[in-house]
Write a protein that holds these residues in place. Structure first.
Motif, short mmCIF file in Angstrom:
data_model
loop_
_atom_site.label_atom_id
_atom_site.label_comp_id
_atom_site.label_asym_id
_atom_site.label_seq_id
_atom_site.Cartn_x
_atom_site.Cartn_y
_atom_site.Cartn_z
N UNK A 81 1.74 17.48 -8.96
CA UNK A 81 3.22 17.49 -9.04
C UNK A 81 3.81 18.25 -7.86
N UNK A 82 3.20 19.39 -7.50
CA UNK A 82 3.71 20.17 -6.38
C UNK A 82 3.58 19.39 -5.07
N UNK A 83 2.46 18.71 -4.88
CA UNK A 83 2.28 17.90 -3.66
C UNK A 83 3.35 16.82 -3.58
N UNK A 84 3.61 16.16 -4.70
CA UNK A 84 4.62 15.10 -4.70
C UNK A 84 6.02 15.65 -4.45
N UNK A 85 6.31 16.83 -5.03
CA UNK A 85 7.61 17.46 -4.77
C UNK A 85 7.75 17.80 -3.29
N UNK A 86 6.71 18.37 -2.70
CA UNK A 86 6.79 18.80 -1.30
C UNK A 86 6.92 17.62 -0.34
N UNK A 87 6.43 16.46 -0.74
CA UNK A 87 6.51 15.27 0.10
C UNK A 87 7.76 14.43 -0.17
N UNK A 88 8.52 14.79 -1.21
CA UNK A 88 9.62 13.94 -1.68
C UNK A 88 9.05 12.55 -1.95
N UNK B 61 2.69 -0.94 4.29
CA UNK B 61 2.37 0.46 4.01
C UNK B 61 3.70 1.17 3.84
N UNK B 62 3.93 1.71 2.65
CA UNK B 62 5.19 2.38 2.36
C UNK B 62 4.84 3.76 1.82
N UNK B 63 5.37 4.78 2.46
CA UNK B 63 5.08 6.13 2.00
C UNK B 63 6.25 7.04 2.31
N UNK B 64 6.26 8.21 1.68
CA UNK B 64 7.36 9.14 1.92
C UNK B 64 7.43 9.54 3.39
N UNK B 65 8.62 9.71 3.88
CA UNK B 65 8.83 10.12 5.27
C UNK B 65 8.05 11.37 5.61
N UNK B 66 7.94 12.31 4.67
CA UNK B 66 7.27 13.58 4.93
C UNK B 66 5.75 13.51 4.80
N UNK C 291 0.84 -1.19 0.00
CA UNK C 291 0.00 0.00 0.00
C UNK C 291 0.88 1.25 0.00
N UNK C 292 1.22 1.74 -1.20
CA UNK C 292 2.06 2.93 -1.26
C UNK C 292 1.27 4.21 -0.99
N UNK C 293 1.97 5.17 -0.43
CA UNK C 293 1.43 6.51 -0.29
C UNK C 293 1.71 7.28 -1.58
N UNK C 294 2.11 8.53 -1.45
CA UNK C 294 2.36 9.38 -2.62
C UNK C 294 3.53 8.84 -3.44
N UNK C 295 3.26 8.63 -4.72
CA UNK C 295 4.26 8.09 -5.65
C UNK C 295 4.32 9.01 -6.86
N UNK C 296 5.52 9.21 -7.41
CA UNK C 296 5.66 9.99 -8.63
C UNK C 296 5.02 9.25 -9.78
N UNK C 297 3.87 9.71 -10.19
CA UNK C 297 3.19 9.21 -11.38
C UNK C 297 2.55 10.42 -12.05
N UNK C 298 2.00 10.21 -13.20
CA UNK C 298 1.29 11.30 -13.88
C UNK C 298 -0.18 11.32 -13.50
N UNK D 109 10.66 2.60 -8.10
CA UNK D 109 11.66 1.66 -7.57
C UNK D 109 11.45 1.41 -6.08
N UNK D 110 10.97 2.41 -5.35
CA UNK D 110 10.70 2.25 -3.92
C UNK D 110 9.58 1.24 -3.69
N UNK D 111 8.56 1.34 -4.52
CA UNK D 111 7.43 0.40 -4.42
C UNK D 111 7.91 -0.99 -4.84
N UNK D 112 8.74 -1.06 -5.87
CA UNK D 112 9.27 -2.35 -6.33
C UNK D 112 10.07 -3.03 -5.22
N UNK D 113 10.81 -2.27 -4.42
CA UNK D 113 11.57 -2.86 -3.32
C UNK D 113 10.64 -3.50 -2.29
N UNK D 114 9.49 -2.89 -2.04
CA UNK D 114 8.52 -3.49 -1.12
C UNK D 114 8.00 -4.81 -1.69
#
Length: 155
Positions: A112-119, A146-151, A94-101, A124-129
């Protein structure tokens, strides 16, 4: 999120619901159903599905999306219980915010701004899970990850 981009269920359209349900729920049901015969009798077999943190937390304006993701959580919980005796492990990522279109009901630039602000996470991060869920010994199940950005502190 930009409140002006929120589409409340009361003003949504049935055609939109159907597209969301077809992709997010029926897609998983069909793929999983087709995979089970191939997994039977294979030591270490795993069904590992990528869903969304949206299956844990409801978000205003995302009602139908959240409903499909909550359904995926329930489906995987029941499926895990049905297939465990056959040695088939059922894991849910269950990923949180991921860079997608993609951004449900949110203008592309706002997303895009939300994803930038959250890093935001990268694919690849989801693939590692996923790799982690598959890499466990046959008797170990990484049931939900559950994997999501630290921020990211909210859905």
């Amino acid at each position: 999120m930009d409140g002006s981009a929120v589409i409340h269920f009361a003003v949504s359209k049935a055609e939109e619901w159907q597209r969301t349900i077809d992709a997010n729920l029926y897609g998983i049901l069909h793929c999983t159903h087709a995979a089970i015969p191939w997994l039977r009798g294979r030591p270490g077999a795993v069904i590992s599905t990528v869903s969304s943190g949206g299956g844990r937390y409801g978000i205003a304006g995302w009602s139908v999306y959240n409903a499909t993701k909550f359904a995926v959580v329930g489906f995987h919980d029941a499926l895990r219980k049905e297939l465990a005796a056959e040695g088939i492990r059922v894991a849910l990522i269950e990923p949180g915010a991921v860079w997608t279109e993609w951004g449900n009901n949110v203008p592309a630039e706002a997303m895009r701004e939300r994803r930038r602000s959250l890093d935001a996470l990268h694919p690849e991060d989801v693939a590692q899970a996923l790799v982690y869920s598959f890499a466990q010994p046959d008797n170990v199940l990484a049931e939900e990850i559950l994997v999501r950005p630290l921020l990211q502190t909210s859905p």
